[in-house]
Design a protein around this motif. Structure first.
Motif, mmCIF file in Angstrom:
data_model
loop_
_atom_site.group_PDB
_atom_site.id
_atom_site.type_symbol
_atom_site.label_atom_id
_atom_site.label_comp_id
_atom_site.label_asym_id
_atom_site.label_seq_id
_atom_site.Cartn_x
_atom_site.Cartn_y
_atom_site.Cartn_z
ATOM 1 N N TRP A 1 0.856 -0.983 -0.173
ATOM 2 C CA TRP A 1 -0.576 -0.015 -0.298
ATOM 3 C C TRP A 1 0.951 1.036 -0.671
ATOM 4 C CZ3 TRP A 1 -5.123 0.602 -1.009
ATOM 5 C CH2 TRP A 1 -5.772 2.284 -0.730
ATOM 6 N N PHE A 2 2.093 1.152 1.035
ATOM 7 C CA PHE A 2 2.560 2.612 1.403
ATOM 8 C C PHE A 2 3.972 2.414 0.329
ATOM 9 C CE2 PHE A 2 -0.092 2.384 4.625
ATOM 10 C CZ PHE A 2 -0.229 3.096 4.795
ATOM 11 N N ARG A 3 4.333 0.860 -0.309
ATOM 12 C CA ARG A 3 5.320 1.418 -0.756
ATOM 13 C C ARG A 3 6.595 1.162 0.164
ATOM 14 N NH1 ARG A 3 2.155 -1.083 -4.598
ATOM 15 N NH2 ARG A 3 1.613 -0.323 -6.351
ATOM 16 N N LEU A 4 6.676 1.070 1.417
ATOM 17 C CA LEU A 4 7.520 1.722 2.010
ATOM 18 C C LEU A 4 8.590 -0.493 2.060
ATOM 19 C CD1 LEU A 4 6.113 3.438 4.420
ATOM 20 C CD2 LEU A 4 8.140 4.437 2.795
ATOM 21 N N LYS A 5 9.448 -0.577 1.590
ATOM 22 C CA LYS A 5 10.565 -1.906 2.172
ATOM 23 C C LYS A 5 11.026 -1.939 3.204
ATOM 24 C CE LYS A 5 9.120 -3.329 -2.777
ATOM 25 N NZ LYS A 5 10.071 -4.292 -4.447
ATOM 26 N N LYS A 6 11.177 -0.716 3.299
ATOM 27 C CA LYS A 6 12.587 -0.840 4.302
ATOM 28 C C LYS A 6 11.684 -1.177 5.781
ATOM 29 C CE LYS A 6 16.692 0.958 2.865
ATOM 30 N NZ LYS A 6 16.950 2.793 3.652
ATOM 31 N N ALA A 7 10.009 -0.534 5.888
ATOM 32 C CA ALA A 7 9.507 -0.678 7.003
ATOM 33 C C ALA A 7 8.943 -1.781 6.984
ATOM 34 C CB ALA A 7 8.189 -0.061 7.147
ATOM 35 N N SER A 8 8.545 -2.623 5.779
ATOM 36 C CA SER A 8 7.889 -4.515 5.424
ATOM 37 C C SER A 8 9.090 -4.799 6.554
ATOM 38 C CB SER A 8 7.727 -4.532 5.010
ATOM 39 O OG SER A 8 8.861 -4.250 3.359
ATOM 40 N N ILE A 9 10.328 -4.840 6.150
ATOM 41 C CA ILE A 9 11.779 -5.762 6.143
ATOM 42 C C ILE A 9 11.373 -6.348 7.846
ATOM 43 C CG2 ILE A 9 13.902 -6.228 6.187
ATOM 44 C CD1 ILE A 9 13.650 -5.394 2.918
ATOM 45 N N ILE A 10 11.277 -4.767 8.659
ATOM 46 C CA ILE A 10 11.224 -4.613 10.109
ATOM 47 C C ILE A 10 10.511 -5.273 10.470
ATOM 48 C CG2 ILE A 10 10.783 -2.463 11.681
ATOM 49 C CD1 ILE A 10 12.621 -0.862 10.289
#
Length: 194
Positions: free
Chosen positions: A33-42
């Motif tokens: 949704w937000f295209r925040l891959k680093k946040a998804s990894i966390i």
């Protein structure tokens, strides 16, 4: 701290499953949704740490109690599930979320190259049924080996739990065998469209 966690181990297990669901959902939301891959990894790292914490509580519980319990059996079932089915189930969830987000955002729906499943009949259907049984049999054998290894370390009064699970599962396996191989003898026939 550890004694508090062990006193409330069932509540901790329930809370860990809630944490698991929340952070898996957040990871996929951040990613698609937000295209925040680093946040998804966390978020995924938190999920992994959460599962390791549950495993550690099971180990500490065994050390504390000195016997094998239903609680530890539950944790082992979760671990076996994660090893055998976790990856494929997560892949299905991941693809479903990607498609839903794309649909809501009005973006092109991703094509994963999957062929739609067609109805199988005759020898093809019988082969698929046998394949499903063989997968069940492999899981059963792995579980029986785990049960055998556990019995080496379990006091005698707790063996009834393992024996009961094994007994019920054996009956289910026999029913699955009869069901699966019945299609080899009596193949599924295509319905006539008259």
């Amino acid at each position: 701290m550890i004694s508090f966690l062990l006193e409330h181990k069932i509540e901790v297990l329930i809370a860990s499953e809630v944490i698991f669901l929340v952070f898996v959902s957040l990871a996929l939301l951040f990613r698609y949704w937000f295209r925040l891959k680093k946040a998804s990894i966390i978020a995924f790292i938190i999920v992994i740490l959460n599962e390791l914490a549950v495993f550690a509580i099971g180990v500490f519980d065994y050390i504390e109690v000195g016997t094998f319990s239903q609680f530890q059996m539950l944790i082992i079932i979760f671990i076996i599930y994660a090893i055998l089915f976790g990856k494929s189930d997560f892949k299905k969830l991941d693809r479903w979320i990607q498609k839903k987000v794309a649909k809501i955002k009005g973006e092109p729906i991703p094509d994963f190259g999957d062929e739609p499943k067609r109805e199988l009949y005759g020898k093809e259907h019988a082969k698929e049924e046998r394949k499903g049984f063989y997968q069940h049999l492999i899981i059963f054998v792995i579980a029986q080996i785990c049960f055998y290894l556990m019995l080496k370390f379990v006091p005698m009064e707790n063996t009834n739990l393992i024996a009961g699970i094994s007994n019920v599962w054996t009956k289910v396996l026999i029913i699955d065998f009869i069901w699966s191989f019945s299609y080899t003898i009596w193949p599924k026939k295509e319905k006539s469209h008259s």
